[in-house]
Design a protein around this motif. Structure first.
Motif, PDB file in Angstrom:
ATOM      1  N   ALA A 216     -13.436  48.703  96.479  1.00 49.88           N
ATOM      2  CA  ALA A 216     -14.092  49.207  96.304  1.00 49.88           C
ATOM      3  C   ALA A 216     -14.964  50.072  97.686  1.00 49.88           C
ATOM      4  N   THR A 217     -14.708  49.282  99.092  1.00 51.41           N
ATOM      5  CA  THR A 217     -15.104  49.832  99.917  1.00 51.41           C
ATOM      6  C   THR A 217     -14.745  51.267 101.174  1.00 51.41           C
ATOM      7  N   GLY A 218     -13.687  52.005  99.999  1.00 52.92           N
ATOM      8  CA  GLY A 218     -12.709  53.595 100.720  1.00 52.92           C
ATOM      9  C   GLY A 218     -11.855  52.937 101.586  1.00 52.92           C
ATOM     10  N   GLY A 219     -11.539  51.505 102.117  1.00 45.17           N
ATOM     11  CA  GLY A 219     -11.269  50.829 103.399  1.00 45.17           C
ATOM     12  C   GLY A 219      -9.451  51.662 102.968  1.00 45.17           C
ATOM     13  N   ILE A 220      -8.555  51.610 101.351  1.00 45.30           N
ATOM     14  CA  ILE A 220      -7.690  51.550 101.072  1.00 45.30           C
ATOM     15  C   ILE A 220      -7.562  53.010 101.855  1.00 45.30           C
ATOM     16  N   VAL A 221      -8.492  54.129 101.743  1.00 45.37           N
ATOM     17  CA  VAL A 221      -7.527  55.575 102.939  1.00 45.37           C
ATOM     18  C   VAL A 221      -6.858  55.006 103.968  1.00 45.37           C
ATOM     19  N   PRO A 222      -7.534  54.447 104.503  1.00 47.81           N
ATOM     20  CA  PRO A 222      -6.751  53.724 106.209  1.00 47.81           C
ATOM     21  C   PRO A 222      -5.887  53.475 106.470  1.00 47.81           C
ATOM     22  N   THR A 223      -6.170  52.392 105.065  1.00 40.76           N
ATOM     23  CA  THR A 223      -5.518  51.283 104.862  1.00 40.76           C
ATOM     24  C   THR A 223      -3.481  51.694 104.528  1.00 40.76           C
ATOM     25  N   LEU A 224      -3.580  52.841 103.763  1.00 41.99           N
ATOM     26  CA  LEU A 224      -2.601  53.605 103.726  1.00 41.99           C
ATOM     27  C   LEU A 224      -1.655  54.591 105.180  1.00 41.99           C
ATOM     28  N   GLN A 225      -2.879  55.135 105.389  1.00 37.71           N
ATOM     29  CA  GLN A 225      -2.533  55.777 106.777  1.00 37.71           C
ATOM     30  C   GLN A 225      -2.325  54.919 107.552  1.00 37.71           C
ATOM     31  N   TRP A 226      -1.928  53.307 107.996  1.00 35.99           N
ATOM     32  CA  TRP A 226      -1.707  52.771 108.496  1.00 35.99           C
ATOM     33  C   TRP A 226      -0.713  52.509 108.805  1.00 35.99           C
ATOM     34  N   THR A 227      -0.020  51.938 107.021  1.00 29.28           N
ATOM     35  CA  THR A 227       1.009  51.731 106.262  1.00 29.28           C
ATOM     36  C   THR A 227       0.720  52.814 105.203  1.00 29.28           C
ATOM     37  N   PRO A 228       2.096  53.192 105.683  1.00 28.55           N
ATOM     38  CA  PRO A 228       2.159  54.529 104.543  1.00 28.55           C
ATOM     39  C   PRO A 228       3.448  54.932 103.834  1.00 28.55           C
ATOM     40  N   ARG A 229       3.621  54.005 103.861  1.00 24.02           N
ATOM     41  CA  ARG A 229       5.414  53.345 103.040  1.00 24.02           C
ATOM     42  C   ARG A 229       4.303  52.175 101.361  1.00 24.02           C
ATOM     43  N   ARG A 230       4.430  52.677 100.825  1.00 26.23           N
ATOM     44  CA  ARG A 230       3.034  52.131  99.640  1.00 26.23           C
ATOM     45  C   ARG A 230       3.769  50.887  99.150  1.00 26.23           C
ATOM     46  N   GLY A 231       5.116  50.891  98.676  1.00 26.13           N
ATOM     47  CA  GLY A 231       5.959  49.840  98.204  1.00 26.13           C
ATOM     48  C   GLY A 231       5.595  48.435  99.653  1.00 26.13           C
ATOM     49  N   LEU A 232       5.954  48.552 100.205  1.00 25.46           N
ATOM     50  CA  LEU A 232       5.232  47.750 101.738  1.00 25.46           C
ATOM     51  C   LEU A 232       4.646  46.472 101.515  1.00 25.46           C
ATOM     52  N   LEU A 233       3.649  47.581 101.443  1.00 29.74           N
ATOM     53  CA  LEU A 233       2.058  47.536 101.337  1.00 29.74           C
ATOM     54  C   LEU A 233       1.689  46.353  99.991  1.00 29.74           C
ATOM     55  N   LEU A 234       2.329  46.879  98.438  1.00 31.57           N
ATOM     56  CA  LEU A 234       2.289  46.216  97.976  1.00 31.57           C
ATOM     57  C   LEU A 234       3.227  45.573  98.204  1.00 31.57           C
ATOM     58  N   THR A 235       4.151  44.938  99.092  1.00 27.20           N
ATOM     59  CA  THR A 235       4.679  43.102  98.556  1.00 27.20           C
ATOM     60  C   THR A 235       4.347  43.023  99.898  1.00 27.20           C
ATOM     61  N   ALA A 236       3.577  43.866 100.612  1.00 20.53           N
ATOM     62  CA  ALA A 236       2.640  42.261 101.150  1.00 20.53           C
ATOM     63  C   ALA A 236       1.540  42.053 101.000  1.00 20.53           C
ATOM     64  N   ARG A 237       0.688  42.669 100.172  1.00 20.35           N
ATOM     65  CA  ARG A 237      -0.783  42.321  99.550  1.00 20.35           C
ATOM     66  C   ARG A 237      -0.249  41.614  98.442  1.00 20.35           C
ATOM     67  N   THR A 238       1.033  41.430  97.702  1.00 22.96           N
ATOM     68  CA  THR A 238       0.892  41.008  96.627  1.00 22.96           C
ATOM     69  C   THR A 238       1.038  38.958  97.065  1.00 22.96           C
ATOM     70  N   ALA A 239       2.211  38.957  98.196  1.00 20.58           N
ATOM     71  CA  ALA A 239       2.888  38.265  98.732  1.00 20.58           C
ATOM     72  C   ALA A 239       1.632  36.984  99.210  1.00 20.58           C
ATOM     73  N   VAL A 240       1.437  37.489 100.160  1.00 21.67           N
ATOM     74  CA  VAL A 240      -0.035  37.380 101.121  1.00 21.67           C
ATOM     75  C   VAL A 240      -1.624  37.034 100.200  1.00 21.67           C
TER      76      VAL A 240
END
Length: 255
Positions: free
Chosen positions: A87-111
């Motif tokens: 909603a805020t557009g913060g997903i772009v810098p988030t993926l720049q910091w964590t470019p491996r999307r599978g890693l982000l998906l796993t961490a976000r879902t679990a946490v």
């Protein structure tokens, strides 16, 4: 960097992100107030009319009835947290910091799922203590508390995973909340009112009916069992996560 270390780092970032979003605190506090408040109402009623208390019940049984309120609150919280940076557009810098999307998906879902489920269980535990203060003779047996935590943990975890999946799939807090309400409340209620067998069958296979059965022991169909209700909730949660995960992994993050 090893995958385990990268996952731990991303998990810490997701934890920080949850509690730096104002809506997370609003949902958590509102949920606790509602559950504890209903605990006070339940305890007060039980103290004023002891004949209405089922023999052999405990304060844990009294707070069980707040399970649906906790579920709705946590699904909403999980969906909003999952969509906050879209909603805020913060997903772009988030993926720049964590470019491996599978890693982000796993961490976000679990946490997100673990955090929101824990908030729900702690709120229900606090509500049970409030019930007990009004009717101390009911007791707070640790064994019953652990049993309730195990039963409600399944419901809340599946619900929060559903919320995360819907949030990732829709990338919209409003859309994910509407979908969650439809699946958990409106759909089961509406379909069970229609005079057709297929609508009753459909209602039985919605996650709201599974949650209702696991919390209260009854659902729209007499054929429902604890196992079928758990399978129903888990299947919907996994389907939502599959849809949300596919969109995160395969499409542009800012669209």
């Amino acid at each position: 960097m090893s995958p385990a270390l990268a996952l731990a780092r991303t998990g810490r970032a997701e934890w920080s992100r949850i509690w730096t979003v104002r809506s997370s605190w609003i949902f958590a506090v509102a949920l606790a107030v509602v559950v504890v408040g209903f605990g006070a109402v339940i305890g007060h009623d039980a103290a004023g009319d002891p004949s209405g208390v089922t023999p052999g019940s405990t304060a844990w049984d009294g707070i069980r009835f707040t399970g649906m309120f906790a579920l709705f609150g946590l699904v909403a919280m999980a969906a909003v947290v999952a969509t906050a940076d879209h909603a805020t557009g913060g997903i772009v810098p988030t993926l720049q910091w964590t470019p491996r999307r599978g890693l982000l998906l796993t961490a976000r879902t679990a946490v997100v799922a673990a955090t929101t489920t824990l908030v729900g269980l702690l709120s229900m535990a606090a509500g049970a203590v409030v019930v007990w203060t009004f009717v101390p003779h009911l007791g707070l047996p640790p064994g019953d508390g652990l049993a309730l935590a195990g039963e409600m943990g399944v419901v809340l975890l599946c619900g929060t995973l559903l919320g995360v999946g819907l949030g990732l799939a829709s990338r919209s807090s409003a859309a994910s909340l509407v979908l969650a309400i439809a699946l958990l409340l409106v759909g089961p209620l509406l379909l069970t009112q229609l005079p057709y067998q297929w609508t009753l069958t459909t209602a039985t296979h919605l996650p709201g009916s599974g949650a209702l059965f696991l919390i209260f022991g009854e659902g729209p169909s007499d054929d429902m069992t604890t196992t079928s209700a758990r399978v129903t909730m888990a299947a919907w949660a996994l389907a939502a996560l599959a849809a949300g995960g596919w969109r995160l992994l395969a499409t542009d993050a800012d669209r």
